[in-house]
Enzyme design. Structure first.
Site, PDB file in Angstrom:
ATOM      1  N   GLU A  93       1.269  -1.054  -0.156  1.00 52.28           N
ATOM      2  CA  GLU A  93      -0.334  -0.239  -0.273  1.00 52.28           C
ATOM      3  C   GLU A  93       0.737   1.640  -0.107  1.00 52.28           C
ATOM      4  O   GLU A  93       2.228   0.958   0.272  1.00 52.28           O
ATOM      5  CB  GLU A  93      -0.809  -0.046   0.613  1.00 52.28           C
ATOM      6  CG  GLU A  93      -0.466  -0.455   2.600  1.00 52.28           C
ATOM      7  CD  GLU A  93      -1.824  -0.516   2.947  1.00 52.28           C
ATOM      8  OE1 GLU A  93      -2.260  -1.618   3.562  1.00 52.28           O
ATOM      9  OE2 GLU A  93      -0.590   0.306   5.021  1.00 52.28           O
ATOM     10  N   CYS A 106       3.720   8.566   0.605  1.00 57.56           N
ATOM     11  CA  CYS A 106       4.176   7.369   1.271  1.00 57.56           C
ATOM     12  C   CYS A 106       4.627   5.742   1.365  1.00 57.56           C
ATOM     13  O   CYS A 106       3.589   5.388   0.325  1.00 57.56           O
ATOM     14  CB  CYS A 106       3.127   7.181   2.922  1.00 57.56           C
ATOM     15  SG  CYS A 106       4.079   6.028   4.189  1.00 57.56           S
ATOM     16  N   CYS A 113       5.983  -7.487   7.026  1.00 57.81           N
ATOM     17  CA  CYS A 113       7.727  -6.815   7.593  1.00 57.81           C
ATOM     18  C   CYS A 113       7.979  -7.939   8.739  1.00 57.81           C
ATOM     19  O   CYS A 113       7.186  -8.704   9.670  1.00 57.81           O
ATOM     20  CB  CYS A 113       7.153  -5.518   8.341  1.00 57.81           C
ATOM     21  SG  CYS A 113       7.961  -4.473   9.656  1.00 57.81           S
ATOM     22  N   CYS A 117       7.278  -5.255  15.621  1.00 55.33           N
ATOM     23  CA  CYS A 117       5.959  -4.138  16.609  1.00 55.33           C
ATOM     24  C   CYS A 117       4.829  -4.422  16.860  1.00 55.33           C
ATOM     25  O   CYS A 117       3.856  -4.769  16.182  1.00 55.33           O
ATOM     26  CB  CYS A 117       7.199  -2.590  15.683  1.00 55.33           C
ATOM     27  SG  CYS A 117       8.202  -2.042  15.617  1.00 55.33           S
ATOM     28  N   CYS A 120       1.709  -2.398  15.153  1.00 57.24           N
ATOM     29  CA  CYS A 120       1.637  -2.468  13.833  1.00 57.24           C
ATOM     30  C   CYS A 120       1.680  -3.366  13.123  1.00 57.24           C
ATOM     31  O   CYS A 120       1.641  -4.654  13.451  1.00 57.24           O
ATOM     32  CB  CYS A 120       3.666  -2.176  13.558  1.00 57.24           C
ATOM     33  SG  CYS A 120       3.420  -2.001  11.680  1.00 57.24           S
ATOM     34  N   ASN A 291      -2.491   4.426  16.078  1.00 61.25           N
ATOM     35  CA  ASN A 291      -3.765   4.577  15.035  1.00 61.25           C
ATOM     36  C   ASN A 291      -3.870   2.833  16.036  1.00 61.25           C
ATOM     37  O   ASN A 291      -3.093   2.316  16.113  1.00 61.25           O
ATOM     38  CB  ASN A 291      -3.445   4.478  14.011  1.00 61.25           C
ATOM     39  CG  ASN A 291      -3.274   5.784  13.365  1.00 61.25           C
ATOM     40  OD1 ASN A 291      -4.040   5.783  13.731  1.00 61.25           O
ATOM     41  ND2 ASN A 291      -2.401   5.920  12.957  1.00 61.25           N
ATOM     42  N   CYS A 334      -0.204   2.355   8.094  1.00 61.56           N
ATOM     43  CA  CYS A 334       0.456   1.726   7.501  1.00 61.56           C
ATOM     44  C   CYS A 334       0.229  -0.019   7.803  1.00 61.56           C
ATOM     45  O   CYS A 334      -0.110  -0.172   9.489  1.00 61.56           O
ATOM     46  CB  CYS A 334       1.590   1.440   8.015  1.00 61.56           C
ATOM     47  SG  CYS A 334       2.774   1.848   9.713  1.00 61.56           S
TER      48      CYS A 334
HETATM   49  N1  SAH Z   1       9.840   0.187  10.101  1.00 57.37           N
HETATM   50  C1  SAH Z   1       9.693   1.236   9.424  1.00 57.37           C
HETATM   51  C2  SAH Z   1       8.809   2.480   9.077  1.00 57.37           C
HETATM   52  C3  SAH Z   1       7.562   1.859   8.348  1.00 57.37           C
HETATM   53  S1  SAH Z   1       6.293   2.326   9.652  1.00 57.37           S
HETATM   54  C4  SAH Z   1       9.815   2.047  10.899  1.00 57.37           C
HETATM   55  O1  SAH Z   1       9.799   1.225  12.199  1.00 57.37           O
HETATM   56  O2  SAH Z   1       9.952   3.332  11.185  1.00 57.37           O
HETATM   57  C5  SAH Z   1       6.407   4.313   9.784  1.00 57.37           C
HETATM   58  C6  SAH Z   1       5.746   4.249  11.297  1.00 57.37           C
HETATM   59  O3  SAH Z   1       4.669   4.237  12.251  1.00 57.37           O
HETATM   60  C7  SAH Z   1       7.269   3.891  12.250  1.00 57.37           C
HETATM   61  O4  SAH Z   1       7.312   4.865  12.872  1.00 57.37           O
HETATM   62  C8  SAH Z   1       5.705   3.205  13.132  1.00 57.37           C
HETATM   63  O5  SAH Z   1       6.723   2.946  14.577  1.00 57.37           O
HETATM   64  C9  SAH Z   1       4.196   3.934  12.642  1.00 57.37           C
HETATM   65  N2  SAH Z   1       3.595   3.237  13.101  1.00 57.37           N
HETATM   66  C10 SAH Z   1       3.360   2.051  13.175  1.00 57.37           C
HETATM   67  N3  SAH Z   1       2.085   1.716  13.079  1.00 57.37           N
HETATM   68  C11 SAH Z   1       1.612   2.120  13.506  1.00 57.37           C
HETATM   69  C12 SAH Z   1       0.148   2.501  14.498  1.00 57.37           C
HETATM   70  N4  SAH Z   1      -0.648   1.755  14.627  1.00 57.37           N
HETATM   71  N5  SAH Z   1       0.286   4.137  15.124  1.00 57.37           N
HETATM   72  C13 SAH Z   1       0.885   4.657  15.109  1.00 57.37           C
HETATM   73  N6  SAH Z   1       1.880   4.806  14.329  1.00 57.37           N
HETATM   74  C14 SAH Z   1       2.425   3.270  14.437  1.00 57.37           C
END
Ligand code: SAH
Length: 345
Positions: A93, A106, A113, A117, A120, A291, A334
């Site tokens: 996406e 973006c 991935c 995390c 995420c 989120n 994301c």
């Molecule tokens: N893998 C990379 C980039 C992708 S995510 C990273 O970890 O930075 C882009 C950003 O969105 C990252 O800071 C990630 O931690 C954040 N992110 C992912 N899921 C999220 C969520 N549910 N709410 C807020 N931020 C989120």
């Protein structure tokens, strides 16, 4: 991809490729401009090349770009989210955002991935595969073609961990900023990482004037380990030091991403500890109320807590911004859409 992946070639590589086909070197630049400035989708349209050469290119090279599956337009703001199909049937996406200063895309750097995390959505099904440079580029080009716009800024914050796909991401940055192509300034590119320390140093050595964003999300290792498995591999202070060294090596201010989660990392003490940790670093903190993801149980911090957190950082001299939420009605965070699409299949 059985043919040469021409969209992923830097200008010099493309020149070598054309020479390999028995062509003059200037053809390399010509085809590069066609692909990356004019955003061609076929060799057939490259009418400045002889018919014979166009046929030869079709035989030897492939245009492995993304294909649109679905598109969602936010009714709240101008954000548009795209679901794209890549080779092997994977779905990724991308998001188009409109700001006062222009359009930002973006991009995803991997299908899925493997960083894990816990808040995420992108990581839920693990890693399918890394994207090629051409597939990352093509997300932007496809959006530009569809909307009839020029994109000026790129954030590498979609699905995937860019530094877990290091070479292709660096190639992407070099191609998108090349003066005979799209020529998006490196200063307008942000690469976001969960904090792969070794790779941050590798990136710093390349001295690309891009913005590095480090996803921190915690004021210490105890909390960070609950949220991000990568914290078991790299110590908090090593992540901070890598970011600091990166800022010093590149003279570019780094961004720390901090998603605020109710009762997990959003207290006054957390803000104070974070301020101590970041003191003296050329940095900016982006505060993002987390989120909520359907598959995850986290709740975002209240507006009151977000404001209080931000105020404490400011009082302690740590520059910060509370990020405006875009595309709230279209699952723009994301990985969210991709998951619902993959499940629906
Ligand atoms: N893998 C990379 C980039 C992708 S995510 C990273 O970890 O930075 C882009 C950003 O969105 C990252 O800071 C990630 O931690 C954040 N992110 C992912 N899921 C999220 C969520 N549910 N709410 C807020 N931020 C989120």
């Amino acid at each position: 991809m059985e043919k040469a992946d021409i969209l992923s070639m830097e200008k010099e590589e493309l020149t070598e490729f054309m020479k390999g086909l028995g062509e003059a070197a200037y053809r390399g630049k010509q085809v590069f401009t066609r692909l990356h400035l004019k955003k061609a989708v076929s060799f057939g349209e490259m009418t400045e090349l002889s018919l014979k050469l166009r046929e030869l290119l079709k035989e030897k090279a492939g245009l492995y770009g993304v294909k649109t599956v679905k598109k969602y337009k936010s009714s709240i703001d101008n954000t548009i989210k795209y679901l794209f199909l890549i080779e092997n049937g994977y779905i990724i996406e991308s998001v188009l955002m409109k700001y006062d200063y222009g359009y930002t895309v973006c991009v995803s750097t991997q299908a899925g991935c493997r960083m894990g995390c816990s808040f995420c959505a992108s990581t839920i099904g693990g890693l399918d595969r890394s994207l090629t440079a051409g597939e990352i580029l093509s997300q932007i080009y496809e959006i530009e073609r569809q909307e009839g716009i020029r994109v000026g800024h790129v954030v590498m914050m979609g699905c995937g961990e860019p530094l877990d796909n290091f070479e292709n991401c660096v190639k992407f940055i070099k191609i998108i900023s090349c003066k005979d192509g799209a020529e998006i300034s490196k200063r307008n590119i942000t690469l976001s990482t969960c904090g792969l320390v070794d790779k941050i140093y590798e990136l710093a050595e390349l001295k690309l004037p891009i913005t590095l964003a480090v996803s921190l999300h915690a004021p210490n290792d105890g909390i960070r380990k609950r949220l991000m498995p990568i914290a078991n591999k790299y110590k908090y202070e090593d992540v901070i030091r890598a970011a600091k060294d990166y800022a010093e090596a590149t003279k570019r201010r780094v961004t720390f991403e901090y998603s605020l989660i109710d009762g997990v990392n959003d207290s006054r003490e957390n803000a104070e500890e974070l301020s101590r940790r970041l003191k003296g670093i050329l940095a900016h903190v982006n505060l993002i109320p987390v989120n909520s993801v359907k598959e995850r149980s986290y709740i975002k911090s209240s507006d009151k807590n977000v404001r209080a957190f931000s105020r404490i950082l400011t009082e302690k001299g740590i520059e910060n911004t509370v990020r405006r939420k875009l595309g709230a009605d279209i699952n723009a965070a994301c990985g969210q859409l991709r998951n619902s699409e993959v499940k629906a299949k």
